[in-house]
Design an enzyme around this catalytic site. Structure first.
Site, PDB file in Angstrom:
ATOM      1  N   ASN A  19      -5.893   8.216  57.470  1.00 53.83           N
ATOM      2  CA  ASN A  19      -5.791   9.168  56.523  1.00 53.83           C
ATOM      3  C   ASN A  19      -6.898  10.343  56.493  1.00 53.83           C
ATOM      4  O   ASN A  19      -7.947  10.025  55.943  1.00 53.83           O
ATOM      5  CB  ASN A  19      -5.534   8.413  55.214  1.00 53.83           C
ATOM      6  CG  ASN A  19      -5.518   9.345  54.034  1.00 53.83           C
ATOM      7  OD1 ASN A  19      -4.537   8.914  53.149  1.00 53.83           O
ATOM      8  ND2 ASN A  19      -4.377   9.908  54.562  1.00 53.83           N
ATOM      9  N   GLU A  43       4.206   9.695  52.509  1.00 50.20           N
ATOM     10  CA  GLU A  43       3.074  10.879  51.034  1.00 50.20           C
ATOM     11  C   GLU A  43       3.737  11.848  50.818  1.00 50.20           C
ATOM     12  O   GLU A  43       3.974  13.223  51.704  1.00 50.20           O
ATOM     13  CB  GLU A  43       1.851  10.837  51.859  1.00 50.20           C
ATOM     14  CG  GLU A  43       0.938   9.643  51.793  1.00 50.20           C
ATOM     15  CD  GLU A  43      -0.357  10.296  51.705  1.00 50.20           C
ATOM     16  OE1 GLU A  43      -0.558  10.666  51.035  1.00 50.20           O
ATOM     17  OE2 GLU A  43      -1.064   9.452  52.317  1.00 50.20           O
ATOM     18  N   HIS A 103       4.037   6.495  42.622  1.00 51.08           N
ATOM     19  CA  HIS A 103       4.860   6.022  43.533  1.00 51.08           C
ATOM     20  C   HIS A 103       5.644   4.795  42.930  1.00 51.08           C
ATOM     21  O   HIS A 103       6.801   4.627  41.962  1.00 51.08           O
ATOM     22  CB  HIS A 103       3.655   5.367  44.024  1.00 51.08           C
ATOM     23  CG  HIS A 103       2.365   5.658  45.095  1.00 51.08           C
ATOM     24  ND1 HIS A 103       2.599   5.793  45.947  1.00 51.08           N
ATOM     25  CD2 HIS A 103       1.246   6.399  44.337  1.00 51.08           C
ATOM     26  CE1 HIS A 103       1.026   6.229  46.093  1.00 51.08           C
ATOM     27  NE2 HIS A 103       0.607   6.409  44.985  1.00 51.08           N
ATOM     28  N   GLN A 126      -5.014  16.139  53.491  1.00 49.96           N
ATOM     29  CA  GLN A 126      -5.316  16.223  52.463  1.00 49.96           C
ATOM     30  C   GLN A 126      -6.684  17.246  52.533  1.00 49.96           C
ATOM     31  O   GLN A 126      -8.118  17.159  53.732  1.00 49.96           O
ATOM     32  CB  GLN A 126      -5.400  15.240  51.488  1.00 49.96           C
ATOM     33  CG  GLN A 126      -3.994  15.166  50.672  1.00 49.96           C
ATOM     34  CD  GLN A 126      -3.995  13.753  51.306  1.00 49.96           C
ATOM     35  OE1 GLN A 126      -4.029  13.019  52.414  1.00 49.96           O
ATOM     36  NE2 GLN A 126      -2.557  13.157  51.562  1.00 49.96           N
ATOM     37  N   CYS A 142      -6.219  10.142  44.976  1.00 47.33           N
ATOM     38  CA  CYS A 142      -5.924  10.231  45.793  1.00 47.33           C
ATOM     39  C   CYS A 142      -6.686   8.742  46.651  1.00 47.33           C
ATOM     40  O   CYS A 142      -8.477   9.116  46.701  1.00 47.33           O
ATOM     41  CB  CYS A 142      -6.481  11.190  47.137  1.00 47.33           C
ATOM     42  SG  CYS A 142      -6.631  11.144  49.035  1.00 47.33           S
ATOM     43  N   GLY A 143      -6.453   7.917  46.642  1.00 49.32           N
ATOM     44  CA  GLY A 143      -7.849   7.106  47.011  1.00 49.32           C
ATOM     45  C   GLY A 143      -8.129   6.268  47.767  1.00 49.32           C
ATOM     46  O   GLY A 143      -9.347   6.685  48.581  1.00 49.32           O
ATOM     47  N   CYS A 148      -2.143   5.604  53.256  1.00 54.82           N
ATOM     48  CA  CYS A 148      -2.258   5.225  52.126  1.00 54.82           C
ATOM     49  C   CYS A 148      -2.868   4.286  50.711  1.00 54.82           C
ATOM     50  O   CYS A 148      -2.159   3.033  50.435  1.00 54.82           O
ATOM     51  CB  CYS A 148      -1.245   5.927  51.667  1.00 54.82           C
ATOM     52  SG  CYS A 148      -1.008   6.940  49.710  1.00 54.82           S
ATOM     53  N   GLY A 149      -4.203   5.100  50.275  1.00 52.85           N
ATOM     54  CA  GLY A 149      -4.735   4.124  49.242  1.00 52.85           C
ATOM     55  C   GLY A 149      -4.387   3.681  47.707  1.00 52.85           C
ATOM     56  O   GLY A 149      -3.864   3.187  47.661  1.00 52.85           O
ATOM     57  N   THR A 150      -3.434   4.643  47.285  1.00 52.83           N
ATOM     58  CA  THR A 150      -3.002   4.320  46.109  1.00 52.83           C
ATOM     59  C   THR A 150      -1.640   4.397  45.866  1.00 52.83           C
ATOM     60  O   THR A 150      -1.226   3.163  45.554  1.00 52.83           O
ATOM     61  CB  THR A 150      -3.036   5.742  45.601  1.00 52.83           C
ATOM     62  OG1 THR A 150      -1.926   7.230  46.329  1.00 52.83           O
ATOM     63  CG2 THR A 150      -4.242   7.208  44.862  1.00 52.83           C
ATOM     64  N   GLY A 151      -0.792   4.283  47.334  1.00 51.59           N
ATOM     65  CA  GLY A 151       0.217   3.204  47.680  1.00 51.59           C
ATOM     66  C   GLY A 151      -0.268   2.574  48.162  1.00 51.59           C
ATOM     67  O   GLY A 151       0.799   1.187  47.799  1.00 51.59           O
ATOM     68  N   ASN A 165      -3.010  18.688  48.443  1.00 54.20           N
ATOM     69  CA  ASN A 165      -1.739  18.110  50.038  1.00 54.20           C
ATOM     70  C   ASN A 165      -1.742  19.126  50.703  1.00 54.20           C
ATOM     71  O   ASN A 165      -1.619  20.364  50.614  1.00 54.20           O
ATOM     72  CB  ASN A 165       0.116  17.714  49.693  1.00 54.20           C
ATOM     73  CG  ASN A 165      -0.865  15.986  48.921  1.00 54.20           C
ATOM     74  OD1 ASN A 165      -1.462  15.339  49.113  1.00 54.20           O
ATOM     75  ND2 ASN A 165       0.941  15.347  47.952  1.00 54.20           N
TER      76      ASN A 165
END
Length: 276
Positions: free
Chosen positions: A13, A211, A162, A46, A74-75, A220-223, A65
């Site tokens: 990512n 995303e 999410h 990003q 964004c994780g 995707c970290g937050t995902g 984004n």
């Protein structure tokens, strides 16, 4: 003046990180899209800017984004920035100001960084949804009414919205077909990141994420954080699990003691340059 940038990635990512602590950086949506373009630009999922922070934080972090829209979290990007700040200061911890939140990052071994992502938002207004629903399993389905392909996903906010569908086989899940359709569904007034999670064991989730504003990414970290929370709320996994993404693995823990979600994974520096 020419402005330096770093190209970084967390599990593939990828990010363009711009230094804006000495001179303000206010890109237009068109400029963000030009930088993010993989055809003629630098290319990234990003764009990130580092700005002066208020209070106890080391740096204020902003995210855009690839479609040019500024987003709240964004994780993987936070992990990369935490690593940068810790390397520059010669410390083992750093505090990032991201929107209204303070994210605490720490070293977690060779090339690994942990980020305390705070508490997940679980009320329908946190996501937000268009109407009141139980976010453990919202009223949404894909396919025929009497035999839906996907249905009753969990919804979680990790500073960004999410939705997580539970699938039997990630390899046959219609990620690229359903992702863009759900991203702009009327139920999500701010759009939504769309996760597809296959639970392989109590401590192992295979995940792919479409995303919001970026499309299908390597990770995707937050995902990953949202997927674990959604799985725990349905009783499908324990509170700590390995999240297997296309780009590699993250370890996610939803701590019972303080309700915080901790994400641990690698951060890598690819190259540096100057913005055209």
């Amino acid at each position: 003046m020419s402005r330096p940038f770093l190209k970084m990635n967390g599990l593939g990512n990828d990010f363009v990180v711009v230094e804006a602590r000495s001179e303000p950086f206010a890109p237009s949506a068109e400029e963000v899209r030009a930088i993010a373009s993989r055809d003629g630009g630098i290319g990234c999922d990003q764009l990130i800017s580092l700005e002066p922070a208020a209070g106890e934080a080391d740096v204020r972090v902003r995210f855009w984004n690839a479609d040019g829209e500024e987003v709240g979290a964004c994780g993987n990007g936070s992990r990369c920035v935490g690593w940068l700040v810790m390397e520059a200061a010669g410390r083992d911890s750093a505090v990032l100001e991201v929107g209204e939140r303070l994210l605490r990052t720490t070293r977690a071994g060779d090339g690994l960084v942990s980020v305390d992502m705070g508490e997940p938002g679980l009320d329908w207004t946190d996501i937000p949804l268009e109407e009141p629903m139980d976010t453990r399993g919202i009223e949404l389905q894909v396919g025929p009414i009497d035999a839906p392909l996907l249905h009753t996903p969990g919804a979680v906010s990790m500073g960004n919205p999410h939705v997580v569908f539970f699938v039997d086989d990630i390899d046959t899940a219609p990620v690229t077909e359903v992702g863009p359709m759900i991203e702009h569904h009327r139920l999500f007034p701010e759009g939504v990141n769309v996760g597809f999670a296959q639970v392989k064991a109590r401590d192992h989730i295979r995940l792919r994420v479409w995303e919001r504003g970026a499309g299908l990414t390597q990770a995707c970290g937050t995902g990953a954080c949202a997927a674990l929370v959604a799985c725990v709320r349905r009783g499908l996994t324990d509170r700590t699990a390995r999240l297997e993404l296309d780009g590699g693995d993250l370890t996610i823990e939803w701590r019972a003691a303080d309700n915080h979600v901790i994400m641990t994974g690698p951060a890598s520096l690819d190259f540096s340059g100057t913005l055209p």
